[in-house]
Write a protein that holds these residues in place. Structure first.
Motif, PDB file in Angstrom:
ATOM      1  N   ALA A   6       0.806  -1.223   0.000  1.00 42.30           N
ATOM      2  CA  ALA A   6       0.000   0.000   0.000  1.00 42.30           C
ATOM      3  C   ALA A   6       0.838   1.271   0.000  1.00 42.30           C
ATOM      4  O   ALA A   6       0.290   2.355  -0.109  1.00 42.30           O
ATOM      5  CB  ALA A   6      -0.922  -0.002   1.217  1.00 42.30           C
ATOM      6  N   GLY A   7       2.134   1.144   0.144  1.00 35.39           N
ATOM      7  CA  GLY A   7       2.993   2.322   0.253  1.00 35.39           C
ATOM      8  C   GLY A   7       3.413   2.874  -1.093  1.00 35.39           C
ATOM      9  O   GLY A   7       2.911   2.465  -2.145  1.00 35.39           O
ATOM     10  N   PRO A   8       4.374   3.819  -1.078  1.00 34.87           N
ATOM     11  CA  PRO A   8       4.826   4.446  -2.313  1.00 34.87           C
ATOM     12  C   PRO A   8       5.504   3.467  -3.280  1.00 34.87           C
ATOM     13  O   PRO A   8       5.565   3.721  -4.476  1.00 34.87           O
ATOM     14  CB  PRO A   8       5.814   5.522  -1.850  1.00 34.87           C
ATOM     15  CG  PRO A   8       6.131   5.215  -0.436  1.00 34.87           C
ATOM     16  CD  PRO A   8       5.039   4.343   0.090  1.00 34.87           C
ATOM     17  N   ALA A  34      -3.956 -12.174   1.776  1.00 35.42           N
ATOM     18  CA  ALA A  34      -5.024 -11.681   0.901  1.00 35.42           C
ATOM     19  C   ALA A  34      -5.861 -10.624   1.616  1.00 35.42           C
ATOM     20  O   ALA A  34      -6.279  -9.634   0.997  1.00 35.42           O
ATOM     21  CB  ALA A  34      -5.896 -12.837   0.443  1.00 35.42           C
ATOM     22  N   GLU A  35      -6.089 -10.804   2.921  1.00 33.83           N
ATOM     23  CA  GLU A  35      -6.863  -9.812   3.681  1.00 33.83           C
ATOM     24  C   GLU A  35      -6.110  -8.495   3.781  1.00 33.83           C
ATOM     25  O   GLU A  35      -6.700  -7.416   3.693  1.00 33.83           O
ATOM     26  CB  GLU A  35      -7.198 -10.348   5.074  1.00 33.83           C
ATOM     27  CG  GLU A  35      -8.112  -9.416   5.834  1.00 33.83           C
ATOM     28  CD  GLU A  35      -8.596  -9.989   7.145  1.00 33.83           C
ATOM     29  OE1 GLU A  35      -9.010  -9.193   8.001  1.00 33.83           O
ATOM     30  OE2 GLU A  35      -8.558 -11.224   7.317  1.00 33.83           O
ATOM     31  N   ILE A  36      -4.788  -8.540   3.954  1.00 35.24           N
ATOM     32  CA  ILE A  36      -3.981  -7.311   3.990  1.00 35.24           C
ATOM     33  C   ILE A  36      -4.088  -6.587   2.650  1.00 35.24           C
ATOM     34  O   ILE A  36      -4.276  -5.369   2.608  1.00 35.24           O
ATOM     35  CB  ILE A  36      -2.514  -7.626   4.322  1.00 35.24           C
ATOM     36  CG1 ILE A  36      -2.387  -8.094   5.766  1.00 35.24           C
ATOM     37  CG2 ILE A  36      -1.633  -6.398   4.088  1.00 35.24           C
ATOM     38  CD1 ILE A  36      -0.998  -8.570   6.144  1.00 35.24           C
ATOM     39  N   GLU A  37      -4.008  -7.321   1.568  1.00 37.11           N
ATOM     40  CA  GLU A  37      -4.108  -6.708   0.245  1.00 37.11           C
ATOM     41  C   GLU A  37      -5.488  -6.102   0.007  1.00 37.11           C
ATOM     42  O   GLU A  37      -5.612  -5.029  -0.574  1.00 37.11           O
ATOM     43  CB  GLU A  37      -3.819  -7.755  -0.843  1.00 37.11           C
ATOM     44  CG  GLU A  37      -2.388  -8.213  -0.872  1.00 37.11           C
ATOM     45  CD  GLU A  37      -2.163  -9.395  -1.804  1.00 37.11           C
ATOM     46  OE1 GLU A  37      -3.122  -9.825  -2.495  1.00 37.11           O
ATOM     47  OE2 GLU A  37      -1.027  -9.888  -1.832  1.00 37.11           O
ATOM     48  N   ARG A  38      -6.535  -6.798   0.489  1.00 39.42           N
ATOM     49  CA  ARG A  38      -7.907  -6.343   0.256  1.00 39.42           C
ATOM     50  C   ARG A  38      -8.262  -5.130   1.106  1.00 39.42           C
ATOM     51  O   ARG A  38      -8.799  -4.150   0.613  1.00 39.42           O
ATOM     52  CB  ARG A  38      -8.877  -7.494   0.551  1.00 39.42           C
ATOM     53  CG  ARG A  38     -10.326  -7.196   0.226  1.00 39.42           C
ATOM     54  CD  ARG A  38     -11.227  -8.414   0.469  1.00 39.42           C
ATOM     55  NE  ARG A  38     -11.067  -9.052   1.756  1.00 39.42           N
ATOM     56  CZ  ARG A  38     -11.600  -8.597   2.906  1.00 39.42           C
ATOM     57  NH1 ARG A  38     -12.307  -7.501   2.919  1.00 39.42           N
ATOM     58  NH2 ARG A  38     -11.400  -9.251   4.027  1.00 39.42           N
ATOM     59  N   THR A  39      -7.939  -5.176   2.420  1.00 44.69           N
ATOM     60  CA  THR A  39      -8.365  -4.111   3.339  1.00 44.69           C
ATOM     61  C   THR A  39      -7.329  -3.008   3.511  1.00 44.69           C
ATOM     62  O   THR A  39      -7.652  -1.947   4.037  1.00 44.69           O
ATOM     63  CB  THR A  39      -8.666  -4.701   4.726  1.00 44.69           C
ATOM     64  OG1 THR A  39      -7.462  -5.269   5.265  1.00 44.69           O
ATOM     65  CG2 THR A  39      -9.764  -5.746   4.653  1.00 44.69           C
ATOM     66  N   ARG A  40      -6.082  -3.274   3.104  1.00 47.64           N
ATOM     67  CA  ARG A  40      -4.974  -2.329   3.300  1.00 47.64           C
ATOM     68  C   ARG A  40      -4.760  -2.017   4.788  1.00 47.64           C
ATOM     69  O   ARG A  40      -4.329  -0.949   5.152  1.00 47.64           O
ATOM     70  CB  ARG A  40      -5.198  -1.024   2.535  1.00 47.64           C
ATOM     71  CG  ARG A  40      -5.336  -1.187   1.041  1.00 47.64           C
ATOM     72  CD  ARG A  40      -4.004  -1.631   0.467  1.00 47.64           C
ATOM     73  NE  ARG A  40      -3.946  -1.448  -0.973  1.00 47.64           N
ATOM     74  CZ  ARG A  40      -3.610  -2.391  -1.817  1.00 47.64           C
ATOM     75  NH1 ARG A  40      -3.290  -3.575  -1.373  1.00 47.64           N
ATOM     76  NH2 ARG A  40      -3.561  -2.175  -3.105  1.00 47.64           N
TER      77      ARG A  40
END
Length: 168
Positions: A6-8, A34-40
């Protein structure tokens, strides 16, 4: 992983792949990533499934604790087959062979006898007791035998010549 996804540097597939591999090396479940990617967001808890079914023998994990890589959180064992370790006197080693039948009795289960077979004769004699350890594999489908129980073992041996035996 979140800072890469989610960062630069989110547009760098090399960084994202490296971060994902580091988590995979720690056996982090794919659903968690997958949850980290989906919810950020990084979830506050993680459900980490055991690699196999079994009985928990030791639990060092507690709610809210932080675990480092390599920490033992649980010790899990499949007790459907157990090893009985018996000490055989040195003078009787010539009568014992791998594959021989053995009967096992435990004092906690009076009147029950369990059948097993010798799977290994360890290659060392204890200098203190003059015994050699023998491993007997035994089926435990009911789960009544537990790790660390004491047992009496009788190994079916045959002498080359007939002898007269008198009971105690």
């Amino acid at each position: 992983y979140l800072s890469v996804v989610a960062g630069p540097s989110a547009s760098s597939p090399v960084l994202a792949d490296g971060a994902r591999r580091r988590l995979e090396n720690l056996n982090v479940p794919a659903a968690f990533m997958a949850e980290i990617e989906r919810t950020r967001k990084v979830p506050r808890t993680i459900t980490w499934p055991a690699p196999r079914d079994g009985v928990i023998l030791e639990r060092t994990a507690i709610d809210g604790m932080r675990a480092a890589a390599g920490d033992v959180l649980f010790r899990i064992a499949d007790i459907s087959t157990l090893w009985v370790l018996a000490d055989v006197p040195e003078r009787d080693l010539g009568l014992v062979r791998a594959g021989q039948a053995a009967s096992i009795r435990v004092s906690a289960l009076q009147g029950r006898t369990f059948a097993g077979k010798i799977s290994l004769i360890y290659p060392q004699v204890s200098k203190d007791t003059r015994t050699t350890r023998v491993r007997i594999e035994i089926a435990n489908p009911e789960g009544v035998l537990l790790p660390e129980m004491y047992a009496e073992v009788e190994i079916a041996t045959r002498l080359k010549e007939a002898v007269v035996a008198v009971p105690d």
